[in-house]
Write an enzyme that holds these catalytic residues in place. Structure first.
Site, mmCIF file in Angstrom:
data_model
loop_
_atom_site.group_PDB
_atom_site.id
_atom_site.type_symbol
_atom_site.label_atom_id
_atom_site.label_comp_id
_atom_site.label_asym_id
_atom_site.label_seq_id
_atom_site.Cartn_x
_atom_site.Cartn_y
_atom_site.Cartn_z
ATOM 1 N N HIS A 188 0.660 -1.102 -0.065
ATOM 2 C CA HIS A 188 0.006 0.054 0.067
ATOM 3 C C HIS A 188 0.933 1.302 -0.010
ATOM 4 C CE1 HIS A 188 -3.382 -2.680 0.735
ATOM 5 N NE2 HIS A 188 -3.933 -1.766 0.025
ATOM 6 N N GLU A 430 -11.917 -10.127 -5.739
ATOM 7 C CA GLU A 430 -10.443 -10.078 -5.205
ATOM 8 C C GLU A 430 -10.045 -11.532 -4.601
ATOM 9 O OE1 GLU A 430 -9.321 -7.034 -2.818
ATOM 10 O OE2 GLU A 430 -11.066 -6.930 -1.825
ATOM 11 N N ASP A 454 -4.874 -7.989 -4.770
ATOM 12 C CA ASP A 454 -5.362 -9.217 -4.005
ATOM 13 C C ASP A 454 -5.796 -10.516 -4.949
ATOM 14 O OD1 ASP A 454 -5.045 -8.375 -1.134
ATOM 15 O OD2 ASP A 454 -6.483 -7.256 -1.565
ATOM 16 N N CYS A 501 -9.708 -2.107 -10.572
ATOM 17 C CA CYS A 501 -9.279 -1.166 -9.964
ATOM 18 C C CYS A 501 -7.856 -1.495 -9.120
ATOM 19 C CB CYS A 501 -10.130 -0.675 -8.564
ATOM 20 S SG CYS A 501 -10.762 -1.745 -7.431
HETATM 21 C C1 PEP Z 1 -6.630 -4.887 -5.088
HETATM 22 O O1 PEP Z 1 -6.624 -5.587 -4.014
HETATM 23 O O2 PEP Z 1 -6.651 -4.974 -6.144
HETATM 24 C C2 PEP Z 1 -7.031 -3.494 -4.403
HETATM 25 C C3 PEP Z 1 -7.617 -2.583 -5.453
HETATM 26 O O3 PEP Z 1 -7.434 -3.029 -3.066
HETATM 27 P P1 PEP Z 1 -5.974 -3.066 -2.084
HETATM 28 O O4 PEP Z 1 -5.025 -2.903 -3.023
HETATM 29 O O5 PEP Z 1 -6.540 -1.771 -1.146
HETATM 30 O O6 PEP Z 1 -6.036 -4.162 -1.503
HETATM 31 MG MG MG Z 2 -7.657 -5.559 -2.070
#
Ligand code: PEP
Ligand code: MG
Length: 559
Positions: A188, A430, A454, A501
């Site tokens: 993140h 995910e 994920d 996303c």
């Molecule tokens: C993902 O898992 O691709 C996602 C967009 O959420 P995060 O990266 O915040 O887990």
């Molecule tokens: Mg995620």
């Protein structure tokens, strides 16, 4: 000149002095003082400094998010001068002749334990506050800034690694770039760097040394190179590259106002991922069509206690009204795994990525979810809201979450509080379970958004945080791409739109694939919008689709 090689995770060249992230020292020295009165005066000066800092933070919070946000810092101010707290410190210093740092540490532990043992959750939460306030006083005593950047000029920030909670709290105007010893590209922190449009390099190990602090450093986020005190040629080369990138951005400016449409007329929405309402400015300046993922947990990570309904409402309302009618998909709280928050007091888990995270926490602790849903629905009156649930594996979870939405709507109606009747409800895809159940899940939602960060982790059983797994964590793996195709087919059969996303959405090597399988929306970091638009406008889907789909399913494509 010293050259260091790491892995670039957010593009761009940046130049500036190197600065090491100041983390509060965990070991406090303990000793007997010869002059307790002088030590008491030292404590009083540090206390005064901490109170003044909290006053400034309260003002900043008031300007950015209103009175409620300021209240937290004002409460901390009061705690810092609470009579009982102060008396306990005074006794430790003047009677027990303890140095001030140790006296504050002991008193903080004593008060924190006392609060934690109370039955009322409100008082239990004060335990974290007293530790926080004490940490600030200790920082004033030791002169070590707490998790901050104590520099008058913007810097290239170096750290062993940065937790998401540390990254969100940084003063962005002070950061030209990031360099970390550890970390992974899908962590993140890397995602936040991309969202902020700040060049970042991870995995430099122990090549970067604290003694380089203060020296001029040039980092190149596209190659992963870090150069300390570059020689004249290297410096000129990198500065030229910086200029070139600036020119490229200027060329891309011409694409503003143009549609995201292929040569043969297929349209796709290009939206943005954000972590705070402040990021909306970058969404608009990059001409994105909407927000495809607002990671609401960053609001929680930025607070020292559960953010109230009003605090959240103001933040969501700001994002929605600033987006001026363009859709904003807000993902409900997604903490757990690498995003840990102290005040949630979560028990230790052996496998946090497979543990109590995201929607699971919300369904297990409905009071937290309820507050967030009320804030979201209240904000829906100010724009076009989509609500998205993360980490779904089963249809029942979605049904239960939707039931809570209905309950909140009924409450608001009864209270005469306005909200929109037109809020789309979607889920993140995910987990492999969500992929395999996507035909059924499509019947209970309005949209899917594929979280490929994920999805790659869970499909390939490969920890996204583990830098040593680099070549195993492969989002281009056919298992991931086939999963996306399956989700797309099931979504479209049921009249549901589908987006991506995860970070893969901005990967230009896959734009042809995404268009061929029929993805409806790509949500990317603001800086990736225009390069993606340029790529989309160069593609003729009808010419490549057959081959792309055949390759995806071919016997050869087994990696
Ligand atoms: C993902 O898992 O691709 C996602 C967009 O959420 P995060 O990266 O915040 O887990
Ligand atoms: Mg995620």
């Amino acid at each position: 000149m010293i050259s260091i090689q790491g892995k670039g995770v957010s593009t761009g060249v940046a130049i500036g002095p190197l600065y090491y992230y100041q983390r509060a020292k965990s070991t406090i020295r303990r000793y007997e003082v010869a002059d307790p009165d002088a030590e008491w005066a030292r404590f009083k000066a540090a206390q005064e400094k901490a109170i003044a800092q909290l006053g400034e933070l309260a003002e900043k919070a008031r300007e950015e998010a209103g009175d409620e946000a300021a209240l937290l810092f004002e409460t901390h101010q009061m705690m810092a001068e609470d009579m009982e707290y102060e008396e306990a410190i005074q006794t430790a210093i003047q009677e027990n002749k303890l140095n001030a740092e140790a006296a504050v540490t002991d008193t903080a532990a004593q008060f924190a334990d006392m609060f934690a043992a109370m039955d009322d959750p409100y008082f239990q939460a004060r335990s974290a506050d007293v530790k926080d306030v004490s940490g600030r006083i200790i920082a004033a005593l030791t002169g070590v800034a707490q998790g901050g950047i104590d520099s008058p000029v913007p810097v290239i920030l170096a750290a062993d690694d940065l937790a998401p909670s540390e990254t969100v709290q940084l003063d962005k105007s002070k950061i030209l770039g990031f360099v970390t010893e550890g970390g992974s590209g899908s962590s993140h922190t890397a995602i936040l760097a991309r969202t902020m449009g700040i060049p970042a390099i991870i995995g430099v190990g122990n090549q970067l040394k604290p003694e380089y602090e203060g020296r001029e450093v040039i980092i190149d986020g596209s190659t992963g190179s870090v150069v300390v005190e570059a020689d004249a040629d290297t410096r000129a080369h990198l500065l030229k590259k910086m200029e070139e990138q600036k020119r490229q951005r200027e060329l891309l400016e011409k694409l503003k106002g143009q549609p995201n449409v292929t040569l043969d007329g297929q349209s796709i929405k290009v939206f943005c991922n954000i972590g705070s309402p402040d990021d909306v400015a970058a969404v608009l300046s990059n001409d994105a069509g909407g927000v495809g993922l607002f990671r609401s947990e960053f609001l929680y990570l930025n607070c020292d206690d559960y953010p109230s309904e009003d605090y959240q409402f103001e933040a969501y309302k700001k994002a929605l009204s600033d987006m001026n009618g363009r859709e904003v998909v807000i993902r409900t709280l997604d903490i757990g795994a690498d995003k840990q928050i102290g005040y949630f007091n979560m028990p230790h888990e052996e496998n946090p990525a497979l543990g109590n995270r995201a929607l699971r926490i919300c369904l297990n602790r409905p009071e937290i979810f309820h507050t967030q849903l009320r804030a979201l629905y209240r904000a829906s009156a100010y724009g076009r809201l989509g609500i998205m649930f993360p980490m779904v594996t089963s249809v029942w979870e979605v049904k239960e979450a939707r039931k809570m939405c209905e309950q909140v709507k009924a409450e608001l109606t009864k209270e005469g509080i306005p909200f929109s009747d037109d809020v789309e409800i979607g889920i993140m895809i995910e987990t492999p379970a969500a992929v395999l159940m996507s035909d059924r899940l499509a019947k209970v939602v309005d949209f899917f958004s594929c979280g490929t960060n994920d999805l790659t982790q869970y499909t390939l059983a490969c920890d996204r945080q583990n830098a040593d797994l680099g070549r195993f964590y492969n989002p281009h793996h056919p298992a991931v791409l086939r999963a996306l195709k399956m989700v797309c087919d099931n979504a479209h059969k049921n009249g549901v739109w589908v987006g991506i996303c995860g970070e893969l959405g901005a990967d230009l090597a896959l734009t042809e694939t995404f268009l061929s399988i029929g993805i409806d929306e790509l949500s990317v970091s603001p800086r990736a919008v225009l390069p993606l638009r340029q790529k989309i406008r160069e593609i003729n889907v009808s010419q490549i689709k057959e081959k792309v789909l055949a390759d995806l399913l071919s016997d050869e494509n087994t990696i």
